[in-house]
Design an enzyme around this catalytic site. Structure first.
Site, PDB file in Angstrom:
ATOM      1  N   ALA A 118       0.846  -1.190   0.000  1.00  0.00           N
ATOM      2  CA  ALA A 118       0.000   0.000   0.000  1.00  0.00           C
ATOM      3  C   ALA A 118       0.882   1.241   0.000  1.00  0.00           C
ATOM      4  O   ALA A 118       0.948   1.977   0.979  1.00  0.00           O
ATOM      5  CB  ALA A 118      -0.901  -0.018   1.232  1.00  0.00           C
ATOM      6  N   CYS A 119       1.541   1.463  -1.114  1.00  0.00           N
ATOM      7  CA  CYS A 119       2.466   2.596  -1.219  1.00  0.00           C
ATOM      8  C   CYS A 119       1.790   3.930  -0.933  1.00  0.00           C
ATOM      9  O   CYS A 119       2.427   4.861  -0.461  1.00  0.00           O
ATOM     10  CB  CYS A 119       3.056   2.657  -2.623  1.00  0.00           C
ATOM     11  SG  CYS A 119       3.770   1.110  -3.153  1.00  0.00           S
TER      12      CYS A 119
END
Length: 117
Positions: free
Chosen positions: A71-72
């Site tokens: 989940a950048c």
DNA sequence: CATATGACACTAT
DNA sequence: AATAGTGCCATAT
């Protein structure tokens, strides 16, 4: 090929749940390298996963060619500002809001949304 | 080995 | 509050 440093960053990212964020600085601290926060951003910028690979729940989504569950977009600045994103800051903001994270005056309330501490 | 770069952080204005 | 300058560190070249 990801370097060891990059891989360590991705490992920490996997632990951030939907609806929560973490700062570049906090990631660096967790790695035992409290001053490497800037390098953390570099690692994310080069991450081999698509921006759509937002979470494990996204696996199966037709639009995603999931190659991981990083989940950048959940990594923001230490002052609460959203920060950059390889595929557009606007997009990053949308993704965060979609998870229930509120952004006011361009900032996220870390008191409420920061994971861990 | 020397420089340049950038999804950052801090301090001083 | 907003801006500018300085420091930082892993990578790329």
């Amino acid at each position: 090929m990801p370097t060891d440093f990059e891989k360590s960053v991705y490992e920490i990212l996997k632990k951030i749940p939907k609806g929560k964020v973490i700062t570049y600085k906090a990631i660096a601290r967790k790695l035992g390298k409290k001053s490497s926060y800037r390098a953390v951003g570099n690692a994310l910028n080069k991450n081999p996963y698509g921006y759509f690979a937002i979470s494990s729940e996204a696996i199966g989504n037709r639009r995603s060619s999931i190659r991981g569950d990083l989940a950048c977009h959940r990594v923001i600045k230490s002052n609460g500002e959203v920060g950059g994103f390889a595929h557009g800051t606007k997009r990053k903001i949308k993704m965060l809001e979609k998870e229930g994270i509120k952004i006011e005056e361009g900032k996220v309330d870390l008191k409420k949304f920061e994971f861990d501490l």
